[in-house]
Each structure stands twice: as structure tokens, then as C-alpha cells.
Motif scaffolding. Structure first.
Motif, PDB file in Angstrom:
ATOM      1  N   MET A   1      15.984 -51.351   9.017  1.00 27.09           N
ATOM      2  CA  MET A   1      16.230 -50.280   8.046  1.00 27.09           C
ATOM      3  C   MET A   1      16.665 -49.009   8.777  1.00 27.09           C
ATOM      4  SD  MET A   1      13.688 -48.865   5.064  1.00 27.09           S
ATOM      5  CE  MET A   1      12.558 -48.099   6.219  1.00 27.09           C
ATOM      6  N   ILE A   2      17.669 -48.340   8.252  1.00 29.17           N
ATOM      7  CA  ILE A   2      18.169 -47.102   8.848  1.00 29.17           C
ATOM      8  C   ILE A   2      17.134 -45.995   8.652  1.00 29.17           C
ATOM      9  CG2 ILE A   2      19.981 -45.353   8.775  1.00 29.17           C
ATOM     10  CD1 ILE A   2      20.944 -47.991   9.845  1.00 29.17           C
ATOM     11  N   ARG A   3      16.786 -45.347   9.751  1.00 27.90           N
ATOM     12  CA  ARG A   3      15.794 -44.276   9.663  1.00 27.90           C
ATOM     13  C   ARG A   3      16.425 -42.962   9.228  1.00 27.90           C
ATOM     14  NH1 ARG A   3      14.012 -47.288  13.772  1.00 27.90           N
ATOM     15  NH2 ARG A   3      15.240 -46.215  15.342  1.00 27.90           N
ATOM     16  N   ARG A   4      15.618 -42.168   8.544  1.00 25.57           N
ATOM     17  CA  ARG A   4      15.999 -40.822   8.153  1.00 25.57           C
ATOM     18  C   ARG A   4      15.169 -39.827   8.948  1.00 25.57           C
ATOM     19  NH1 ARG A   4      15.597 -39.711   2.099  1.00 25.57           N
ATOM     20  NH2 ARG A   4      17.099 -38.097   2.700  1.00 25.57           N
ATOM     21  N   LEU A   5      15.664 -38.616   9.056  1.00 21.68           N
ATOM     22  CA  LEU A   5      14.933 -37.592   9.792  1.00 21.68           C
ATOM     23  C   LEU A   5      13.546 -37.377   9.192  1.00 21.68           C
ATOM     24  CD1 LEU A   5      15.138 -35.479  12.082  1.00 21.68           C
ATOM     25  CD2 LEU A   5      15.912 -33.840  10.345  1.00 21.68           C
ATOM     26  N   SER A   6      13.433 -37.474   7.871  1.00 19.67           N
ATOM     27  CA  SER A   6      12.146 -37.254   7.215  1.00 19.67           C
ATOM     28  C   SER A   6      11.101 -38.296   7.612  1.00 19.67           C
ATOM     29  CB  SER A   6      12.316 -37.244   5.691  1.00 19.67           C
ATOM     30  OG  SER A   6      12.906 -38.457   5.243  1.00 19.67           O
ATOM     31  N   ASP A   7      11.542 -39.434   8.133  1.00 17.38           N
ATOM     32  CA  ASP A   7      10.594 -40.457   8.567  1.00 17.38           C
ATOM     33  C   ASP A   7       9.758 -39.994   9.760  1.00 17.38           C
ATOM     34  OD1 ASP A   7      11.599 -42.186   6.633  1.00 17.38           O
ATOM     35  OD2 ASP A   7      13.022 -43.129   8.009  1.00 17.38           O
ATOM     36  N   TYR A   8      10.227 -38.973  10.476  1.00 17.42           N
ATOM     37  CA  TYR A   8       9.560 -38.532  11.697  1.00 17.42           C
ATOM     38  C   TYR A   8       8.404 -37.576  11.430  1.00 17.42           C
ATOM     39  CZ  TYR A   8      13.254 -40.917  14.139  1.00 17.42           C
ATOM     40  OH  TYR A   8      14.092 -41.898  14.606  1.00 17.42           O
ATOM     41  N   ARG A   9       8.065 -37.393  10.148  1.00 21.09           N
ATOM     42  CA  ARG A   9       6.919 -36.544   9.807  1.00 21.09           C
ATOM     43  C   ARG A   9       5.622 -37.071  10.404  1.00 21.09           C
ATOM     44  NH1 ARG A   9       7.292 -36.395   3.470  1.00 21.09           N
ATOM     45  NH2 ARG A   9       8.030 -38.506   3.901  1.00 21.09           N
ATOM     46  N   GLU A  10       5.580 -38.349  10.706  1.00 21.14           N
ATOM     47  CA  GLU A  10       4.347 -38.905  11.269  1.00 21.14           C
ATOM     48  C   GLU A  10       4.125 -38.482  12.712  1.00 21.14           C
ATOM     49  OE1 GLU A  10       4.915 -43.338  12.586  1.00 21.14           O
ATOM     50  OE2 GLU A  10       6.009 -43.077  10.691  1.00 21.14           O
ATOM     51  N   VAL A  11       5.167 -37.977  13.385  1.00 19.91           N
ATOM     52  CA  VAL A  11       4.994 -37.537  14.775  1.00 19.91           C
ATOM     53  C   VAL A  11       5.402 -36.080  14.994  1.00 19.91           C
ATOM     54  CG1 VAL A  11       5.163 -39.810  15.855  1.00 19.91           C
ATOM     55  CG2 VAL A  11       7.265 -38.542  15.362  1.00 19.91           C
ATOM     56  N   VAL A  12       6.135 -35.484  14.045  1.00 18.21           N
ATOM     57  CA  VAL A  12       6.632 -34.118  14.189  1.00 18.21           C
ATOM     58  C   VAL A  12       6.211 -33.309  12.966  1.00 18.21           C
ATOM     59  CG1 VAL A  12       8.689 -32.674  14.435  1.00 18.21           C
ATOM     60  CG2 VAL A  12       8.598 -34.904  15.554  1.00 18.21           C
ATOM     61  N   ASP A  13       5.887 -32.058  13.182  1.00 15.86           N
ATOM     62  CA  ASP A  13       5.454 -31.187  12.094  1.00 15.86           C
ATOM     63  C   ASP A  13       6.503 -31.146  10.978  1.00 15.86           C
ATOM     64  OD1 ASP A  13       3.454 -29.008  11.248  1.00 15.86           O
ATOM     65  OD2 ASP A  13       5.402 -28.024  11.068  1.00 15.86           O
ATOM     66  N   GLU A  14       6.038 -31.211   9.745  1.00 21.15           N
ATOM     67  CA  GLU A  14       6.933 -31.253   8.591  1.00 21.15           C
ATOM     68  C   GLU A  14       7.815 -30.012   8.503  1.00 21.15           C
ATOM     69  OE1 GLU A  14       5.629 -31.449   4.164  1.00 21.15           O
ATOM     70  OE2 GLU A  14       5.490 -33.501   4.961  1.00 21.15           O
ATOM     71  N   ALA A  15       7.274 -28.867   8.889  1.00 14.93           N
ATOM     72  CA  ALA A  15       8.069 -27.635   8.855  1.00 14.93           C
ATOM     73  C   ALA A  15       9.247 -27.720   9.816  1.00 14.93           C
ATOM     74  CB  ALA A  15       7.182 -26.443   9.208  1.00 14.93           C
ATOM     75  N   LYS A  16       9.068 -28.362  10.951  1.00 11.09           N
ATOM     76  CA  LYS A  16      10.158 -28.522  11.908  1.00 11.09           C
ATOM     77  C   LYS A  16      11.248 -29.431  11.342  1.00 11.09           C
ATOM     78  CE  LYS A  16      10.949 -27.198  15.329  1.00 11.09           C
ATOM     79  NZ  LYS A  16      11.934 -26.117  15.705  1.00 11.09           N
ATOM     80  N   ILE A  17      10.849 -30.485  10.646  1.00 11.85           N
ATOM     81  CA  ILE A  17      11.828 -31.380  10.021  1.00 11.85           C
ATOM     82  C   ILE A  17      12.674 -30.607   9.009  1.00 11.85           C
ATOM     83  CG2 ILE A  17      12.120 -33.423   8.587  1.00 11.85           C
ATOM     84  CD1 ILE A  17      11.148 -34.074  11.382  1.00 11.85           C
ATOM     85  N   SER A  18      12.030 -29.793   8.192  1.00  9.77           N
ATOM     86  CA  SER A  18      12.762 -28.989   7.203  1.00  9.77           C
ATOM     87  C   SER A  18      13.716 -28.016   7.882  1.00  9.77           C
ATOM     88  CB  SER A  18      11.773 -28.221   6.323  1.00  9.77           C
ATOM     89  OG  SER A  18      10.984 -29.097   5.563  1.00  9.77           O
ATOM     90  N   GLU A  19      13.267 -27.432   8.987  1.00 11.00           N
ATOM     91  CA  GLU A  19      14.112 -26.486   9.704  1.00 11.00           C
ATOM     92  C   GLU A  19      15.375 -27.156  10.244  1.00 11.00           C
ATOM     93  OE1 GLU A  19      13.870 -23.423  13.550  1.00 11.00           O
ATOM     94  OE2 GLU A  19      12.174 -24.707  13.048  1.00 11.00           O
ATOM     95  N   ILE A  20      15.242 -28.368  10.772  1.00  5.64           N
ATOM     96  CA  ILE A  20      16.408 -29.081  11.304  1.00  5.64           C
ATOM     97  C   ILE A  20      17.394 -29.399  10.183  1.00  5.64           C
ATOM     98  CG2 ILE A  20      17.189 -31.185  12.473  1.00  5.64           C
ATOM     99  CD1 ILE A  20      14.480 -31.219  13.932  1.00  5.64           C
ATOM    100  N   TYR A  21      16.886 -29.830   9.013  1.00  9.40           N
ATOM    101  CA  TYR A  21      17.771 -30.073   7.871  1.00  9.40           C
ATOM    102  C   TYR A  21      18.539 -28.804   7.508  1.00  9.40           C
ATOM    103  CZ  TYR A  21      16.178 -34.766   6.391  1.00  9.40           C
ATOM    104  OH  TYR A  21      15.929 -36.116   6.298  1.00  9.40           O
ATOM    105  N   ARG A  22      17.851 -27.672   7.450  1.00  3.92           N
ATOM    106  CA  ARG A  22      18.500 -26.412   7.080  1.00  3.92           C
ATOM    107  C   ARG A  22      19.564 -26.016   8.102  1.00  3.92           C
ATOM    108  NH1 ARG A  22      13.159 -24.959   5.793  1.00  3.92           N
ATOM    109  NH2 ARG A  22      12.981 -23.733   7.724  1.00  3.92           N
ATOM    110  N   LYS A  23      19.243 -26.183   9.383  1.00  5.43           N
ATOM    111  CA  LYS A  23      20.225 -25.856  10.416  1.00  5.43           C
ATOM    112  C   LYS A  23      21.469 -26.722  10.281  1.00  5.43           C
ATOM    113  CE  LYS A  23      17.246 -24.060  14.109  1.00  5.43           C
ATOM    114  NZ  LYS A  23      16.810 -24.256  15.525  1.00  5.43           N
ATOM    115  N   GLY A  24      21.270 -27.993   9.992  1.00  4.54           N
ATOM    116  CA  GLY A  24      22.404 -28.898   9.866  1.00  4.54           C
ATOM    117  C   GLY A  24      23.349 -28.524   8.742  1.00  4.54           C
ATOM    118  N   ASN A  25      22.813 -27.927   7.685  1.00  3.26           N
ATOM    119  CA  ASN A  25      23.647 -27.533   6.545  1.00  3.26           C
ATOM    120  C   ASN A  25      24.729 -26.531   6.939  1.00  3.26           C
ATOM    121  OD1 ASN A  25      22.276 -29.155   4.733  1.00  3.26           O
ATOM    122  ND2 ASN A  25      20.840 -27.553   4.118  1.00  3.26           N
ATOM    123  N   LYS A  26      24.471 -25.752   7.991  1.00  2.00           N
ATOM    124  CA  LYS A  26      25.422 -24.712   8.400  1.00  2.00           C
ATOM    125  C   LYS A  26      26.720 -25.285   8.951  1.00  2.00           C
ATOM    126  CE  LYS A  26      21.630 -21.573   9.668  1.00  2.00           C
ATOM    127  NZ  LYS A  26      20.989 -20.833  10.787  1.00  2.00           N
TER     128      LYS A  26
END
Length: 403
Positions: A1-26
Motif C-alpha cells: 500500500m502506498i504510504r501517505r505523509l499522515s501515516d507517519y504520525r505514529e513516529v513524528v509529532d502531528e503538528a510537524k506533519i501538518s507543517e510539512i503539508y502547509r509548506k508543500g502547498n507553497k
């Protein structure tokens, strides 16, 4: 199964995941291209393979192409690679012709109309020469350039100068004489990949048994491509010193990279050294689950490289709480904190390496303490989420500096 960035919440802080998504939008409207020399074998291909789906999930249009070359081309570029790590080379016109003609031919049928291009390592380095560059080009160097052979560096430097930016693994690799506009970016591992995720005890038992490991004896392992710079012969020398004191076993897990024509020769040399021995096992082409089980089951991982761009197999072992004894070269000291996550020794100090391995084999409490430190060190510094964010930050500076 193709992983999504949100899948990494189990090892990385959820706020950091949200920040990376926001940065990518730029920079989501931009089309970015990676070019390297192989789709399989070695750390570069492995990193790109795991990173592409995450970038797609973030919404950034990123592609990956691999340079098409003949066996002659890869023999030449392997000599270049060796020379960049300090080995002597006779730089003939024929070598230059094979090198440049292959890149020219590739450029003829590979159309680049992207907004940004990243070239990995020396093999596709001349490509920028054969395009009317209308976008930023980045050269991403994964090689130890601390002591390059002068003639080859002078030659390749001419291809590097037009690049907008160079990215190195370490400040120590930023060789003098090229534009000072460079940045440092450490590699990473994917903690959710088959090679690095947690395995059930039954699965570990199954695959260590398949690998031929005796679970009753201490296990020392080196996981590396069959490459003379990884010094597998030196690993055997260290092991022989340990065997004089401790009944243990050595496992050499190796692979062949499609852009490295010397791998078969190194494998044959290693194989000739261990004929009729039952205390040394060589596994070639072990799949990721087996590598995972081996690294987790090892008492000590030995990474006795002579030169090393980074050495991600050390990070993989540390993530699994296995202490590492490594050479004090290249990117290894960034991973192996001497006395904290393992030990560092000089590449030619076989007795010193053997002593450090024995210190770990005979002290379970020390192994456990270093293992805990090791996992935390990797979590804070070498996970793929940090690597994705590093690229996004760099691309944003070049493509949307005001964003």
C-alpha cells in the motif's frame, strides 16, 4: 500500500506533519525532476523510491528518471567515483568521451521542461551542459569529497560550476574551488518501510533461521554493497581477532548496485576468503524483511568503511536499537556518537575495532543503553519526514522565495 505523509504520525509529532503539508502547498504548482544513475541498488535509489509517494501525497509534482548508460559508461563512472574518494586515475580522452557522449545521448531523448532539476552524483553531472537551462539546477552529491584526486576533480568541477546550488552530505565534503553557494542535507531512512518497521518475534525468528544464523551465539553483522570502500576483507580481519576471545558468528549482507561494475569482483574476493568456514555467512541480495530481522537480531553492527558518503545501513541498525562500531570517516560520525550510540575507530585500527565490539558483546547493559540512545538519535535527525521537509524548504527558496 502506498504510504501517505499522515501515516507517519505514529513516529513524528502531528503538528510537524501538518507543517510539512502547509509548506508543500507553497510550491504545489511546480514540476520538479530528480535524475540519478539507477532505479535499484544503493542508498540514493532507496531514498528516492520512498520519498516520491510522500511528495505526491503532499501535492508536489516530482518526477524521477534514471540515466541510461552502457557497461563501458558505468565502468568509467565507477573509476571517477573511486578517484573522487582519493584513488589514482588516468583520465584519458577516451574516458571523457564515453562519459560526455552518454550524457549527450541521454539528453537527446530526455526532454526536460521542469521548473527545477536535481542531478544526483557524478554519473549524470554533465547533463546541464546539453540543455538550454531555463530553470534552477541542483547538484546533489552523495560521495565523500574530503580528499578528491586532483585531476578528476579539476575535470568534473567544470560541469559543477554552472549549477545554481550544490548539496552535500557534510560540510567536510564541500571541496574548495566550487561556488560557495552550497547547503548541507543529511540522508534519511523510512521508519515505516518493510526494512525498518517493527517485526513480530515470530517473523524475526523465521528469517534469521532462513539466513542461517545460530541464535545461541553472538552475532556481528555488516550490511553493505559489495564495494572495496566498505572493506569487507577488513571486517573479516576484525572478526578473526574477536574469535580468538569469543565464540561468535559474522554475517556479511551484501547487494549489487546496477551502476557498480566492481561489485561482483569484490563478492568473489570475499567468498574466496571464507570457503569452508562455518562461522562466517555471506548473504547476497537479501530482501528487506530479512535485512530488517538480521539488523534487529544482531548484537553489534560493524561498519568498517574506508570511505563513506554516509552509510545508511548504520542508521537502519541504530533505529532498531542495535549499537554500531564504525570507522571514523565520512558521514558515519554524524550517526555513531562515540560512547553513546556505538563506538568510532580509525579504518585501519583492526585491534581497536575488535576491542570495541567485544566490549559490547560482553556487556548487555551497555548494549541496551546504547540501543536506546541510538533510536532516539535517529528519530531526532534521520527520518524521511525531516528529509522531505529539507527538500521542500530548499525548493521554496529557489522557486518561491517570497512565500
Amino acid at each position: 500500500m502506498i504510504r501517505r505523509l499522515s501515516d507517519y504520525r505514529e513516529v513524528v509529532d502531528e503538528a510537524k506533519i501538518s507543517e510539512i503539508y502547509r509548506k508543500g502547498n507553497k510550491i504545489a504548482d511546480n514540476h520538479i525532476l530528480h535524475i540519478n544513475s539507477t532505479y535499484y541498488g544503493g542508498g540514493v535509489a532507496e531514498i528516492l523510491m520512498h520519498m516520491m509517494p510522500l511528495l505526491d501525497d503532499i501535492g508536489i509534482d516530482v518526477g524521477w528518471r534514471s540515466l541510461v548508460g552502457s557497461p563501458d559508461f558505468f565502468r568509467v563512472t565507477k573509476k571517477f567515483h573511486n578517484a573522487l574518494q582519493g584513488e589514482e586515475i588516468t583520465l584519458t580522452d577516451m574516458k571523457k568521451r564515453v562519459y560526455e557522449q552518454t550524457n549527450l545521448s541521454f539528453a537527446k531523448f530526455t526532454h526536460i521542461d521542469h521548473d527545477l532539476v536535481i542531478i544526483h552524483d557524478p554519473q549524470p553531472l554533465p547533463l546541464s551542459k546539453f540543455y538550454k537551462r531555463k530553470q534552477p539546477w541542483i547538484w546533489r552529491c552523495h560521495i565523500d569529497l574530503s580528499e578528491p584526486q586532483g585531476e578528476i576533480w579539476e575535470y568534473l568541477r567544470g560541469f559543477i560550476l554552472p549549477y545554481n546550488l550544490v548539496v552535500y552530505q557534510m560540510d567536510e565534503f564541500a571541496a574548495q574551488g566550487v561556488s560557495g553557494d552550497y547547503t548541507i542535507m543529511r540522508p534519511s531512512i523510512d521508519p515505516l518501510s518493510v526494512k525498518n518497521k517493527d517485526l513480530p518475534d515470530g517473523t524475526i525468528e523465521k528469517y534469521t533461521q532462513k539466513a542461517g544464523i545460530d541464535r545461541e551465539r553472538p552475532l556481528i553483522t555488516q550490511v553493505s554493497r559489495f564495494d572495496k570502500w566498505k572493506d569487507p576483507q577488513g571486517v573479516i580481519k576484525v572478526f578473526d581477532l574477536i574469535r580468538e576471545e569469543i565464540d561468535c558468528q559474522l554475517l556479511l549482507v551484501g547487494a549489487m548496485a546496477t551502476d557498480d561494475p566492481e561489485g561482483q569482483q569484490v563478492y568473489e574476493e570475499v567468498h574466496s576468503l571464507i570457503k569452508d568456514r562455518n562461522d562466517i555467512i555471506v548473504r547476497i541480495g537479501a530482501h528487506d524483511i530479512m535485512v530488517n530481522a538480521i539488523q534487529k537480531s544482531s548484537d553489534v553492527v560493524l561498519q568498517k568503511s574506508i570511505r563513506e558518503g554516509f552509510g545508511l545501513s548504520a542508521t537502519e541498525a541504530l533505529w532498531k536499537k542495535t549499537p554500531v562500531v564504525a570507522s571514523n570517516v565520512g558521514g558515519l560520525p554524524a550517526q555513531v556518537k562515540d560512547g553513546e550510540t556505538g563506538f568510532l575507530v580509525e579504518p585501519d585500527d583492526y585491534e581497536g575495532a575488535a576491542k570495541k565490539v567485544m566490549d559490547l558483546l560482553t556487556d548487555e547493559d551497555l548494549r541496551e543503553e546504547m540501543g536506546e540512545n541510538a533510536k532516539q538519535h535517529v528519530k531526532e535527525n534521520f527520518l524521511i519526514t525531516r528529509h522531505v521537509e529539507d527538500w521542500i524548504d530548499l525548493w521554496t527558496k529557489l522557486l518561491a522565495p517570497g512565500a
